[in-house]
Motif scaffolding. Structure first.
Motif, mmCIF file in Angstrom:
data_model
loop_
_atom_site.group_PDB
_atom_site.id
_atom_site.type_symbol
_atom_site.label_atom_id
_atom_site.label_comp_id
_atom_site.label_asym_id
_atom_site.label_seq_id
_atom_site.Cartn_x
_atom_site.Cartn_y
_atom_site.Cartn_z
ATOM 1 N N ALA A 1 1.707 -3.118 -1.812
ATOM 2 C CA ALA A 1 0.643 -2.111 -1.732
ATOM 3 C C ALA A 1 -0.627 -2.736 -2.304
ATOM 4 N N GLY A 2 -1.048 -3.807 -1.652
ATOM 5 C CA GLY A 2 -2.141 -4.605 -2.183
ATOM 6 C C GLY A 2 -3.452 -3.862 -2.323
ATOM 7 N N SER A 3 -3.912 -3.245 -1.261
ATOM 8 C CA SER A 3 -5.201 -2.561 -1.321
ATOM 9 C C SER A 3 -5.130 -1.296 -2.173
ATOM 10 N N TYR A 4 -3.968 -0.677 -2.201
ATOM 11 C CA TYR A 4 -3.772 0.466 -3.101
ATOM 12 C C TYR A 4 -3.957 0.003 -4.541
ATOM 13 N N SER A 5 -3.352 -1.125 -4.898
ATOM 14 C CA SER A 5 -3.475 -1.671 -6.245
ATOM 15 C C SER A 5 -4.931 -1.983 -6.577
ATOM 16 N N ILE A 6 -5.641 -2.537 -5.616
ATOM 17 C CA ILE A 6 -7.064 -2.846 -5.812
ATOM 18 C C ILE A 6 -7.843 -1.573 -6.104
ATOM 19 N N SER A 7 -7.596 -0.532 -5.311
ATOM 20 C CA SER A 7 -8.348 0.717 -5.481
ATOM 21 C C SER A 7 -8.020 1.390 -6.808
ATOM 22 N N LYS A 8 -6.765 1.337 -7.229
ATOM 23 C CA LYS A 8 -6.395 1.977 -8.494
ATOM 24 C C LYS A 8 -6.898 1.173 -9.693
ATOM 25 N N ALA A 9 -6.992 -0.139 -9.545
ATOM 26 C CA ALA A 9 -7.605 -0.949 -10.594
ATOM 27 C C ALA A 9 -9.087 -0.585 -10.722
ATOM 28 N N ALA A 10 -9.724 -0.344 -9.591
ATOM 29 C CA ALA A 10 -11.135 0.062 -9.601
ATOM 30 C C ALA A 10 -11.300 1.433 -10.251
ATOM 31 N N LEU A 11 -10.350 2.339 -10.015
ATOM 32 C CA LEU A 11 -10.417 3.662 -10.636
ATOM 33 C C LEU A 11 -10.282 3.560 -12.153
ATOM 34 N N LEU A 12 -9.429 2.671 -12.621
ATOM 35 C CA LEU A 12 -9.305 2.455 -14.058
ATOM 36 C C LEU A 12 -10.610 1.904 -14.630
ATOM 37 N N SER A 13 -11.226 0.993 -13.909
ATOM 38 C CA SER A 13 -12.509 0.450 -14.346
ATOM 39 C C SER A 13 -13.576 1.536 -14.382
ATOM 40 N N LEU A 14 -13.579 2.389 -13.362
ATOM 41 C CA LEU A 14 -14.509 3.518 -13.342
ATOM 42 C C LEU A 14 -14.313 4.391 -14.579
ATOM 43 N N TYR B 1 -2.245 6.575 -0.525
ATOM 44 C CA TYR B 1 -1.363 5.419 -0.697
ATOM 45 C C TYR B 1 -0.944 4.910 0.673
ATOM 46 N N ILE B 2 -1.352 3.691 0.993
ATOM 47 C CA ILE B 2 -0.957 3.058 2.251
ATOM 48 C C ILE B 2 -0.214 1.773 1.904
ATOM 49 N N PRO B 3 1.111 1.790 1.980
ATOM 50 C CA PRO B 3 1.858 0.565 1.655
ATOM 51 C C PRO B 3 1.560 -0.520 2.682
ATOM 52 N N SER B 4 1.167 -1.688 2.180
ATOM 53 C CA SER B 4 0.808 -2.763 3.112
ATOM 54 C C SER B 4 0.637 -4.076 2.352
ATOM 55 N N ASP B 5 0.918 -5.158 3.039
ATOM 56 C CA ASP B 5 0.656 -6.503 2.532
ATOM 57 C C ASP B 5 -0.833 -6.775 2.717
ATOM 58 N N VAL B 6 -1.518 -7.152 1.653
ATOM 59 C CA VAL B 6 -2.965 -7.322 1.722
ATOM 60 C C VAL B 6 -3.379 -8.371 2.752
ATOM 61 N N LEU B 7 -2.491 -9.299 3.080
ATOM 62 C CA LEU B 7 -2.819 -10.343 4.053
ATOM 63 C C LEU B 7 -2.582 -9.909 5.494
ATOM 64 N N GLN B 8 -1.860 -8.804 5.680
ATOM 65 C CA GLN B 8 -1.489 -8.387 7.030
ATOM 66 C C GLN B 8 -1.880 -6.942 7.353
ATOM 67 N N GLU B 9 -2.480 -6.248 6.424
ATOM 68 C CA GLU B 9 -2.754 -4.825 6.597
ATOM 69 C C GLU B 9 -3.851 -4.564 7.632
ATOM 70 N N GLU B 10 -3.925 -3.308 8.055
ATOM 71 C CA GLU B 10 -4.983 -2.880 8.967
ATOM 72 C C GLU B 10 -6.350 -3.088 8.310
ATOM 73 N N GLU B 11 -7.340 -3.364 9.103
ATOM 74 C CA GLU B 11 -8.670 -3.659 8.582
ATOM 75 C C GLU B 11 -9.237 -2.502 7.768
ATOM 76 N N SER B 12 -8.856 -1.283 8.131
ATOM 77 C CA SER B 12 -9.414 -0.098 7.469
ATOM 78 C C SER B 12 -8.674 0.291 6.188
ATOM 79 N N SER B 13 -7.574 -0.396 5.882
ATOM 80 C CA SER B 13 -6.718 0.031 4.777
ATOM 81 C C SER B 13 -7.451 0.085 3.438
ATOM 82 N N LEU B 14 -8.125 -0.975 3.073
ATOM 83 C CA LEU B 14 -8.835 -1.001 1.800
ATOM 84 C C LEU B 14 -9.957 0.027 1.775
#
Length: 233
Positions: free
Chosen positions: A148-161, A90-103
């Motif tokens: 926690a934009g990229s975190y949300s993206i990754s957890k949505a992907a886990l649900l899809s998986l 879990y890396i709390p971050s704004d998806v528009l401002q986060e580190e490039e490696s976050s997602l």
């Protein structure tokens, strides 16, 4: 019965391991901290001397570690009845401002590792036409958290998986359950002044797994959402 659990030394993972052990499961564990893992193994072996417990230091962000842990698990147990993909980043971050490696980092831990482990361990489960895979998703899987934009993206992907695995493994008698907890009182909330009643307890998530495992052979709980009584924090 044999279980494999990732990310076991703290929070939800620790609670899951304790409840599985209490229900007579031999368990293979992994965590990033060797000392914490050794302490957990010692505690389990003392409490349950008739069961078998194995541990491997592994970082689920590292695919080499993921693959080695998969091999280690089946080497220790021979076969697996339960796989719990619990390890998460879990890396709390704004998806528009986060580190490039976050997602990328969160996708590796929260999606790529469960994807590989599920496919690998499922091959063993298919031989017995039985097994149960649990993916610890998040309420963020269905309700994005803006901070926690990229975190949300990754957890949505886990649900899809989880949904894809459910359909792919159904013909082989293998169950798949996605668990979506809301705010859970773990070390992530250390120092909070909020009362414990505002959170889910890690034991609640662990209990949901045990309840699923105790259902009839023909029942598969596909998704479980557990939220704090008074809503998200």
């Amino acid at each position: 019965m044999n279980a494999i659990v990732t990310g076991t030394t703290k929070g939800i993972g620790s609670a899951i391991v304790k409840q599985l052990a209490a229900h007579n499961f031999n368990i293979v564990l992994c965590a990033r901290n060797q000392q914490e893992l050794d302490a957990q193994l010692a505690e389990l072996r003392e409490a349950y001397p008739k069961l078998r417990f194995y541990g491997m230091k592994a970082d689920m962000e590292n695919m080499t570690d993921v693959k080695e842990f998969a091999k280690f698990s089946l080497k220790c147990l021979g076969s697996a009845d339960v796989l719990v993909n619990n390890a998460g980043l879990y890396i709390p971050s704004d998806v528009l401002q986060e580190e490039e490696s976050s997602l990328e980092r969160q996708m590796k831990v929260n999606v790529y590792a469960p994807h590989y482990l599920s496919k690998f361990i499922a091959q063993s489960m298919k031989l017995k036409s039985a097994g149960h895979i649990f993916n610890i998703c998040s309420i963020a899987s269905v309700k994005p958290v803006i901070n926690a934009g990229s975190y949300s993206i990754s957890k949505a992907a886990l649900l899809s998986l989880s949904k894809v695995l459910r359909d792919a493994l159904m013909p082989f008698g293998i169950k798949v359950t996605a668990i979506l907890p809301g705010a859970t009182l773990t070390d992530s909330w250390a120092g909070t002044t909020l009362p414990s009643e505002r959170f889910i307890a890690p034991e609640d998530v662990a209990s949901s797994i045990i309840n699923c495992l105790q259902m009839s052979a023909g029942a598969n709980v596909e998704e479980i959402i557990i939220r704090p009584l008074k809503g998200e924090i």
